[in-house]
Write an enzyme that holds these catalytic residues in place. Structure first.
Site, PDB file in Angstrom:
ATOM      1  N   GLU A 441       0.835  -1.222   0.000  1.00  0.00           N
ATOM      2  CA  GLU A 441       0.000   0.000   0.000  1.00  0.00           C
ATOM      3  C   GLU A 441       0.862   1.262   0.000  1.00  0.00           C
ATOM      4  O   GLU A 441       0.528   2.250   0.662  1.00  0.00           O
ATOM      5  CB  GLU A 441      -0.941   0.020   1.210  1.00  0.00           C
TER       6      GLU A 441
HETATM    7  C1  FAD Z   1       2.903  -9.723   0.150  1.00  0.00           C
HETATM    8  C2  FAD Z   1       2.623  -8.596  -0.782  1.00  0.00           C
HETATM    9  C3  FAD Z   1       1.309  -8.303  -1.123  1.00  0.00           C
HETATM   10  C4  FAD Z   1       1.036  -7.264  -2.017  1.00  0.00           C
HETATM   11  N1  FAD Z   1      -0.261  -7.035  -2.433  1.00  0.00           N
HETATM   12  C5  FAD Z   1      -0.479  -6.207  -3.491  1.00  0.00           C
HETATM   13  C6  FAD Z   1      -1.773  -6.131  -4.103  1.00  0.00           C
HETATM   14  O1  FAD Z   1      -2.737  -6.758  -3.657  1.00  0.00           O
HETATM   15  N2  FAD Z   1      -1.920  -5.341  -5.196  1.00  0.00           N
HETATM   16  C7  FAD Z   1      -0.881  -4.629  -5.733  1.00  0.00           C
HETATM   17  O2  FAD Z   1      -1.072  -3.951  -6.722  1.00  0.00           O
HETATM   18  N3  FAD Z   1       0.358  -4.674  -5.160  1.00  0.00           N
HETATM   19  C8  FAD Z   1       0.567  -5.444  -4.061  1.00  0.00           C
HETATM   20  N4  FAD Z   1       1.815  -5.525  -3.504  1.00  0.00           N
HETATM   21  C9  FAD Z   1       2.887  -4.692  -4.042  1.00  0.00           C
HETATM   22  C10 FAD Z   1       3.299  -3.566  -3.110  1.00  0.00           C
HETATM   23  O3  FAD Z   1       2.276  -2.614  -2.986  1.00  0.00           O
HETATM   24  C11 FAD Z   1       4.610  -3.002  -3.663  1.00  0.00           C
HETATM   25  O4  FAD Z   1       5.598  -3.993  -3.436  1.00  0.00           O
HETATM   26  C12 FAD Z   1       5.005  -1.684  -3.019  1.00  0.00           C
HETATM   27  O5  FAD Z   1       4.102  -0.673  -3.396  1.00  0.00           O
HETATM   28  C13 FAD Z   1       6.421  -1.258  -3.404  1.00  0.00           C
HETATM   29  O6  FAD Z   1       6.643  -1.375  -4.776  1.00  0.00           O
HETATM   30  P1  FAD Z   1       7.935  -2.166  -5.299  1.00  0.00           P
HETATM   31  O7  FAD Z   1       7.964  -3.482  -4.632  1.00  0.00           O
HETATM   32  O8  FAD Z   1       7.939  -2.147  -6.768  1.00  0.00           O
HETATM   33  O9  FAD Z   1       9.154  -1.318  -4.747  1.00  0.00           O
HETATM   34  P2  FAD Z   1       9.866  -0.084  -5.480  1.00  0.00           P
HETATM   35  O10 FAD Z   1       8.838   0.849  -5.999  1.00  0.00           O
HETATM   36  O11 FAD Z   1      10.877  -0.586  -6.413  1.00  0.00           O
HETATM   37  O12 FAD Z   1      10.576   0.615  -4.244  1.00  0.00           O
HETATM   38  C14 FAD Z   1      11.773   0.100  -3.639  1.00  0.00           C
HETATM   39  C15 FAD Z   1      12.176   1.019  -2.490  1.00  0.00           C
HETATM   40  O13 FAD Z   1      12.519   2.305  -3.006  1.00  0.00           O
HETATM   41  C16 FAD Z   1      11.784   3.318  -2.349  1.00  0.00           C
HETATM   42  N5  FAD Z   1      11.395   4.333  -3.335  1.00  0.00           N
HETATM   43  C17 FAD Z   1      10.914   4.142  -4.572  1.00  0.00           C
HETATM   44  N6  FAD Z   1      10.649   5.308  -5.159  1.00  0.00           N
HETATM   45  C18 FAD Z   1      10.951   6.285  -4.288  1.00  0.00           C
HETATM   46  C19 FAD Z   1      10.878   7.703  -4.285  1.00  0.00           C
HETATM   47  N7  FAD Z   1      10.441   8.366  -5.348  1.00  0.00           N
HETATM   48  N8  FAD Z   1      11.281   8.367  -3.168  1.00  0.00           N
HETATM   49  C20 FAD Z   1      11.717   7.706  -2.090  1.00  0.00           C
HETATM   50  N9  FAD Z   1      11.824   6.358  -2.031  1.00  0.00           N
HETATM   51  C21 FAD Z   1      11.439   5.658  -3.113  1.00  0.00           C
HETATM   52  C22 FAD Z   1      10.552   2.623  -1.770  1.00  0.00           C
HETATM   53  O14 FAD Z   1      10.090   3.275  -0.602  1.00  0.00           O
HETATM   54  C23 FAD Z   1      11.088   1.237  -1.476  1.00  0.00           C
HETATM   55  O15 FAD Z   1      11.633   1.211  -0.169  1.00  0.00           O
HETATM   56  C24 FAD Z   1       2.109  -6.507  -2.560  1.00  0.00           C
HETATM   57  C25 FAD Z   1       3.424  -6.782  -2.186  1.00  0.00           C
HETATM   58  C26 FAD Z   1       3.689  -7.825  -1.338  1.00  0.00           C
HETATM   59  C27 FAD Z   1       5.119  -8.139  -1.005  1.00  0.00           C
END
Ligand code: FAD
Length: 597
Positions: A441
């Protein structure tokens, strides 16, 4: 087997004495929610969570979900029946409009129930939780036809919902998403692409699964301005509402993950699946935000919920485990050693968790009541100020309650010594399950940026100024109240730090945005401390008003006041450290070149 008892009494104190629910009787659905009725409803909800959901938590974690060769997913033993009991009890539609089969009760009750459900069994609770978020999005942005087609079944709980945002190459930066939508010429679209990490994407609990999917219509602009929202059912729905043939969507695999094993986290493949537009073309992110905001509040509640259940088990263990003697002499000389609850360091830990839980619960209920006002009030000014509150508090509730929820679960695990690290005690599961709440989220760093980058300056700072004024007015009105002596001064000091931090950003972050980025997480936590401190001051005032009562109330109120004083003495001082970090700026944070890491 871990224990859990839903904190109905504490909730009733908040709803009767701190934020009297009767005050909102003019809002639709609240007249029916008399205190007696609310207590009865929450009592029933507590029973379901304690007796049906909680016993499946450990087994669900051990067993996990299984994807079968045909792509179907089997959830852990007992989950389907427990979910059916939840749906049959009308819990899915507790706050949903009556015209779609709901009960129209305050959504604050739903939020409270989400805490109980998430404490009892986070993985299981996510199936209905996501459905409620999808219901909210369809209610606001769905056409009449879409609402009629999907909502009654979802409110009944026979169909569940999901949210599909994340793709392999993008999570935070949804402007990069590639899933595409091609018009079929009959009002529907062919959706193709891969979504990952989709919670409850496939399972065996419901007759149909209603996916809300973000995709880019062919030819739409790049970036976030070209994203649209679609409803894509797993099984197509015939004109008469019956289920037709399967749609082109399937679960490609399940993720193997750290926690919430009982929740199916799916890779979802869309191969020309038929979908229907929700809201306007290219305005999909705004439409999805309804679901995301609902979900962010719900995830904050999950953080609190893991802390609460971990605390309850830590207390039980601390009263039982015999190690060492009290520093002031044996308290149980007839036993070989004293229970560890006599030790000040154990007390410090338990008091920290308890002080967080009670303040966090108050913050959640205050915010949930504002959500009801924002959605149900007929007075525009009231609606606007409640909406301002929601916008401001959503990142605080999500970010702070999950960061601290996890930290508190770890503290509770620590109470078990080595046994906390052993799976059969269940403490390790609470820690593992709590960890995801900081990530999904919108990772918490993003919540902090949302607060600092968007919410502070919105509408000329109207929301944040209203919060500052409210807290300052409370401090002023109660400055002379002897009963609140230990509360007002630390709250005033915390507010002062928060105002200084806000001013520092105004003076230093416009010209140098890195200063905002480097201090955002500290600012979010500073904000959370002040918000929780304010909750404690309000609870202390309400507790004093009830101290004269018998029947054990006075003892409970005394315990509340002591817990509040602990928060003010031992947790509020952190506001000074957070302010120092904010004012240090971004210089050292950003100085090293990337290759130096
Ligand atoms: C168990 C699980 C359930 C999930 N359920 C859902 C679901 O039901 N539906 C869905 O759509 N998604 C779901 N997700 C996905 C989840 O919402 C994302 O993993 C999350 O939003 C982060 O995206 P990412 O993994 O691509 O990380 P990234 O976007 O690659 O981010 C990596 C890190 O970089 C930081 N970062 C990135 N951009 C910036 C910025 N501009 N400024 C500062 N810091 C930054 C982030 O804070 C993070 O710490 C789920 C994930 C998991 C693991």
């Amino acid at each position: 087997m871990p224990v859990y008892k839903a904190p109905v009494e504490d909730v009733m104190f908040l709803l009767n004495d701190v934020f009297p629910i009767e005050r909102y009787n003019n809002l639709p659905g609240f007249a029916e929610a008399t205190p007696d009725m609310v207590e009865a409803i929450l009592g029933e909800g507590a029973k379901l969570c304690e007796e049906v959901f909680a016993p499946l938590n450990l087994t669900g974690d051990q067993e996990g979900c299984k994807r079968n060769p045909d792509g179907s997913v089997t959830t852990p033993k007992g989950f389907k029946e427990a979910y059916e009991a939840y749906a049959a009890g009308g819990w899915m539609g507790l706050a949903a409009p009556e015209e779609y089969g709901g009960q129209g009760l305050p959504s604050a009750l739903n939020t409270i129930m989400q805490e109980f459900v998430s404490s009892a069994n986070l993985a299981l609770g996510m199936y209905p939780g996501l459905t409620q978020g999808a219901i909210a999005a369809l209610l606001v942005h769905g056409s009449e036809e879409i609402k009629k087609t999907y909502l009654p079944k979802m409110v009944e709980g026979v169909w569940t919902g999901t949210m599909n945002l994340t793709e392999p190459h993008c999570g935070t930066d949804l402007g990069l998403l590639k899933t595409k939508a091609v018009p079929n010429g009959d009002g529907s679209y062919a959706i193709s692409g891969t979504k990952i990490f989709i919670s409850a994407g496939e399972h065996d609990m419901a007759e149909n699964i209603v996916h809300l999917v973000l995709a880019r219509i062919e030819g739409a602009p790049a970036g976030t301005k070209g994203i649209s929202l679609f409803v894509v059912p797993k099984i197509l729905v015939n004109g008469d509402g019956s289920l037709g043939e399967g749609n082109g969507v399937s679960c490609g695999s399940l993720e193997h993950k750290m926690g919430i094993h009982g929740n199916a986290t799916c890779v979802m493949n869309y191969d020309g699946a038929r979908g229907w537009l929700i809201g306007q073309e290219n305005r999909g992110l705004a439409a999805m935000f309804v679901m995301m905001n609902e979900a962010r509040l719900a995830v904050g509640v999950q953080g609190l919920a893991q802390s609460e259940v971990a605390y309850q088990n830590a207390v039980a263990y601390a009263k039982d485990r015999l190690q060492g003697r009290s520093l002031t002499g044996a308290k149980f000389p007839d036993r070989p050693a004293d229970p560890i609850i006599v030790h000040p360091d154990v007390r410090r830990t338990l008091m920290s968790i308890r002080a967080f839980n009670e303040a966090a619960r108050a913050l959640v209920i205050w915010t949930a009541l504002n959500s009801d006002i924002a959605h149900r009030s007929s007075d525009e000014a009231q609606r606007q100020s409640a909406d301002d509150h929601m916008g401001l508090m959503t990142p605080v509730v999500k970010g702070v309650l999950t960061d601290l929820g996890f930290e508190m679960a770890v503290k509770a695990q620590q109470m078990f010594g080595g046994h906390g690290y052993i799976e059969e005690w269940g403490m390790s599961q609470f820690v593992r399950d709590a960890r995801i709440t900081m990530i999904y989220e919108g990772a918490n760093g993003i919540q902090a940026m949302d607060l600092v980058g968007r919410k502070l300056g919105k509408d000329g700072g109207r929301a944040v100024m209203a919060f500052f004024n409210e807290v300052a007015a409370f401090c002023q009105e109660n400055a002379g109240d002897e009963n609140l002596k230990g509360f007002i001064a630390p709250l005033e000091q915390g507010l002062n730090h928060l105002q200084q931090g806000t001013m520092w950003f105004m003076q230093n972050a416009m010209a140098r945005p890195d200063n905002a980025g480097a201090g955002a997480t500290d600012y979010m936590h500073l904000f959370g401390l002040v918000a929780m401190g304010y909750m404690w001051a309000k609870m202390a005032k309400a507790a004093h008003a009830r101290k004269a009562e018998g029947n054990g109330v006075a003892e409970r109120m005394d315990a509340k006041l002591t817990t509040g004083r602990f928060f003010m003495e031992r947790m509020m001082p952190e506001t000074a450290a957070r302010l120092a970090c904010i004012s240090a700026g971004a210089d050292t944070t950003m100085a090293l070149p990337a290759e130096a890491f």
